[in-house]
Design a protein around this motif. Structure first.
Motif, PDB file in Angstrom:
ATOM      1  N   ARG A 283       0.903  -1.207  -0.174  1.00 19.84           N
ATOM      2  CA  ARG A 283      -0.186   0.100  -0.105  1.00 19.84           C
ATOM      3  C   ARG A 283       0.918   1.045   0.263  1.00 19.84           C
ATOM      4  NH1 ARG A 283      -3.398  -2.162   4.330  1.00 19.84           N
ATOM      5  NH2 ARG A 283      -2.519  -0.822   5.780  1.00 19.84           N
ATOM      6  N   HIS A 284       1.983   1.122   0.771  1.00 16.31           N
ATOM      7  CA  HIS A 284       2.933   2.557   0.700  1.00 16.31           C
ATOM      8  C   HIS A 284       4.296   1.978   0.202  1.00 16.31           C
ATOM      9  CE1 HIS A 284      -0.294   4.216   3.306  1.00 16.31           C
ATOM     10  NE2 HIS A 284      -0.248   3.053   3.894  1.00 16.31           N
ATOM     11  N   PRO A 285       4.529   2.209  -1.084  1.00 17.19           N
ATOM     12  CA  PRO A 285       5.813   2.246  -1.376  1.00 17.19           C
ATOM     13  C   PRO A 285       7.021   2.807  -0.859  1.00 17.19           C
ATOM     14  CG  PRO A 285       4.574   3.311  -3.097  1.00 17.19           C
ATOM     15  CD  PRO A 285       3.812   2.959  -1.905  1.00 17.19           C
ATOM     16  N   MET A 286       8.086   2.538  -1.105  1.00 21.28           N
ATOM     17  CA  MET A 286       9.375   3.357  -0.423  1.00 21.28           C
ATOM     18  C   MET A 286       9.198   4.715  -0.954  1.00 21.28           C
ATOM     19  SD  MET A 286      11.061   1.828   1.826  1.00 21.28           S
ATOM     20  CE  MET A 286      11.322   0.186   2.575  1.00 21.28           C
ATOM     21  N   PRO A 287       9.564   5.734  -0.141  1.00 21.65           N
ATOM     22  CA  PRO A 287       9.754   7.039  -0.566  1.00 21.65           C
ATOM     23  C   PRO A 287      10.668   7.172  -1.660  1.00 21.65           C
ATOM     24  CG  PRO A 287      10.424   6.980   1.648  1.00 21.65           C
ATOM     25  CD  PRO A 287       9.840   5.731   1.164  1.00 21.65           C
ATOM     26  N   GLY A 288      10.610   8.444  -2.602  1.00 22.81           N
ATOM     27  CA  GLY A 288      11.664   8.468  -3.426  1.00 22.81           C
ATOM     28  C   GLY A 288      11.743  10.077  -3.814  1.00 22.81           C
ATOM     29  N   ILE A 289      12.161  10.345  -4.885  1.00 23.92           N
ATOM     30  CA  ILE A 289      12.482  11.904  -5.289  1.00 23.92           C
ATOM     31  C   ILE A 289      11.194  12.532  -5.341  1.00 23.92           C
ATOM     32  CG2 ILE A 289      13.384  13.180  -7.230  1.00 23.92           C
ATOM     33  CD1 ILE A 289      15.346  11.255  -7.640  1.00 23.92           C
TER      34      ILE A 289
ATOM     35  N   ARG B 145      16.488   9.553   1.656  1.00 25.41           N
ATOM     36  CA  ARG B 145      17.204   9.642   3.120  1.00 25.41           C
ATOM     37  C   ARG B 145      18.232  10.205   3.182  1.00 25.41           C
ATOM     38  NH1 ARG B 145      12.822   7.642   5.470  1.00 25.41           N
ATOM     39  NH2 ARG B 145      12.431   5.381   5.136  1.00 25.41           N
ATOM     40  N   LEU B 146      18.984  10.662   2.154  1.00 30.50           N
ATOM     41  CA  LEU B 146      20.209  11.652   2.373  1.00 30.50           C
ATOM     42  C   LEU B 146      19.617  12.853   2.551  1.00 30.50           C
ATOM     43  CD1 LEU B 146      22.546  10.557  -0.737  1.00 30.50           C
ATOM     44  CD2 LEU B 146      23.128  10.215   1.876  1.00 30.50           C
ATOM     45  N   VAL B 147      18.674  13.384   1.961  1.00 31.62           N
ATOM     46  CA  VAL B 147      17.855  14.682   1.827  1.00 31.62           C
ATOM     47  C   VAL B 147      17.322  14.749   3.310  1.00 31.62           C
ATOM     48  CG1 VAL B 147      16.438  16.729   1.134  1.00 31.62           C
ATOM     49  CG2 VAL B 147      17.884  15.003  -0.367  1.00 31.62           C
ATOM     50  N   GLN B 148      16.520  13.546   3.803  1.00 33.86           N
ATOM     51  CA  GLN B 148      15.968  13.734   5.077  1.00 33.86           C
ATOM     52  C   GLN B 148      16.981  13.764   6.172  1.00 33.86           C
ATOM     53  OE1 GLN B 148      14.311  10.083   6.494  1.00 33.86           O
ATOM     54  NE2 GLN B 148      12.496  10.894   6.799  1.00 33.86           N
ATOM     55  N   GLU B 149      18.103  13.063   6.071  1.00 35.58           N
ATOM     56  CA  GLU B 149      19.148  13.162   7.168  1.00 35.58           C
ATOM     57  C   GLU B 149      19.749  14.826   7.379  1.00 35.58           C
ATOM     58  OE1 GLU B 149      21.365  12.089  10.472  1.00 35.58           O
ATOM     59  OE2 GLU B 149      19.484  10.976   9.547  1.00 35.58           O
ATOM     60  N   ALA B 150      19.981  15.184   5.949  1.00 32.20           N
ATOM     61  CA  ALA B 150      20.648  16.325   5.964  1.00 32.20           C
ATOM     62  C   ALA B 150      19.649  17.661   6.643  1.00 32.20           C
ATOM     63  CB  ALA B 150      21.181  16.633   4.504  1.00 32.20           C
TER      64      ALA B 150
END
Length: 429
Positions: free
Chosen positions: A292-298, A336-341
């Motif tokens: 139902r919820h695919p992995m987040p992306g760009i 994940r890179l953008v989220q962590e930054a």
């Protein structure tokens, strides 16, 4: 990597020899009815197992015993002392033939020489062939050739002395054939034993290699899950803390803004739970959130930027180039890179800091830049031993990227990397 799609990864992988073999779907009797034939068959199997497990010394004693029994029952009593002595000298050393093949062969050959000098024919001469077979089965090529030459010389001498008139060639050929057969069978036994030992060693090495690969896969999966959990928990908790502070500050002056912040906290918490189920649901086939919820992306970076703005970090997002061709795993890495930054910026910079995210997609690479204009000020006593930047480096390295994170010349903090989509390599930074 998992043993079954519906079971979690096990830290102790099941070895091949321990796997249960399926025996079909036929219904088998249960209870006493099923145990009765098994119990009835146990005595016979036990006897066979005990018979097959006799010590080698017992097996090697059978031939000397039979030869001695034969000579005592088939010859005249007046001949027995000499015949029994010669038979014992020929046959008894065979009892120790497995322990000292060359020594036993020398003893048997010496007894055969004495027998030939005394001009006595005995059935115990077969001991020479048994000793030769043992030497060929347990010694090297040189020992086998020397022993075969000695027995062949004995065969020639026996044919010269005991062959009937005109039958020398026939007897010599027959004795030579027996000598060759004993040597060849011994060499074949040695070769087979060496081959089986090599196969067992190779199987053991292969099993050890498979166990190591399974352990490495389990460790890698644990690291991946830990990295995902760190990113999800750290980001969402940081956003929820910032929204809670804003709600507390605005609850008296602007109740509407406080209510909006509380709703955003609730939505962030639900999103965190969904992300956790999604990440852990990979290990379970019956987890519905995986589909139902695919992995987040760009494409989800815009939602992430809005979430950061609501938490008090104005964020400007710029995505250039199409990202439809970018693999889902690479898009998750970018997210994940953008989220962590952005999470690090939210945690370690003062109010009023602005952040900019630039993602440039091309046919072979994805370039990511996250910058802010705030001073980096970690809390007092904090140490740079967290998992944030190391986890970012690991994610980037998986796509041949070399992550650069540090202060910018004009002030602020920046994170930059370039992911290689075409394969591993060294990314330009």
């Amino acid at each position: 990597m998992t043993e079954a799609a519906a079971e979690p990864v096990s830290a102790h992988p099941v070895r091949y020899r321990d796997r249960v073999r399926q025996t079909g779907t036929a219904v088998r009797p249960t209870g006493c009815a099923a145990l009765a034939p098994v119990r009835a068959a146990r005595p016979g199997r036990a006897v066979r197992r005990r018979g097959l497990r006799l010590p080698p010394l017992v097996w090697d004693s059978l031939l000397p015993a039979l030869l001695l029994l034969h000579i005592t029952t088939m010859r005249a009593p007046r001949e027995l002392p000499v015949l029994v002595a010669l038979t014992a000298a020929l046959a008894l050393p065979l009892v120790w033939r497995r322990r000292a093949p060359l020594t036993v062969f020398g003893a048997v050959a010496a007894a055969a020489s004495v027998q030939w000098l005394m001009d006595v024919q005995l059935p115990a001469d077969i001991a020479l062939l048994v000793a030769l077979h043992t030497v060929a089965a347990n010694s090297g090529r040189r020992g086998t050739l020397v022993a075969a030459a000695v027995v062949e010389a004995g065969a020639l001498l026996a044919a010269l002395r005991w062959a009937a008139d005109g039958a020398f060639l026939t007897l010599f050929v027959a004795l030579t054939a027996m000598v060759v057969a004993a040597a060849v069978l011994g060499v074949n036994a040695r070769t087979t034993r060496a081959y089986l030992a090599a196969v067992e060693e190779r199987a053991a090495r292969l099993e050890q290699h498979q166990d190591q690969q399974a352990r490495l896969a389990v460790a890698e999966e644990r690291t991946r899950i830990a990295r995902e959990m760190h990113d999800i928990v750290t980001h969402n908790l940081s956003v929820m803390v910032a929204l809670t502070d804003a709600a507390v500050y605005a609850q008296h002056r602007s109740p509407d803004r406080a209510t909006t912040a509380m709703l955003q906290i609730s939505e962030t918490g639900r999103q965190a739970l969904t992300d956790m189920r999604r990440s852990l649901g990979i290990l379970r086939a019956d987890e519905p959130d995986v589909e139902r919820h695919p992995m987040p992306g760009i494409a989800q970076l815009e939602t992430l930027a809005d979430q950061m703005c609501a938490a008090g970090l104005p964020t400007r997002l710029e995505v250039r180039g199409g990202h439809a061709h970018v693999p889902a795993t690479a898009q998750l890495t970018v997210y994940r890179l953008v989220q962590e930054a952005l999470t690090n910026t939210l945690k370690h910079t003062p109010t009023g800091t602005h952040a900019e995210v630039r993602v440039l997609c091309s046919a072979e690479t994805v370039e990511v830049d996250v910058t802010d204009n705030g001073p980096f000020s970690p809390p007092p006593g904090a140490t740079p031993s967290g998992h944030g930047i190391p986890g970012m480096r690991e994610r980037s390295a998986a796509y041949g990227g070399k992550l650069r994170a540090g202060p910018l010349p004009g002030g602020g903090w920046g994170v930059h990397t370039r992911l290689i989509l075409g394969g591993s390599g060294t990314a330009a930074t």
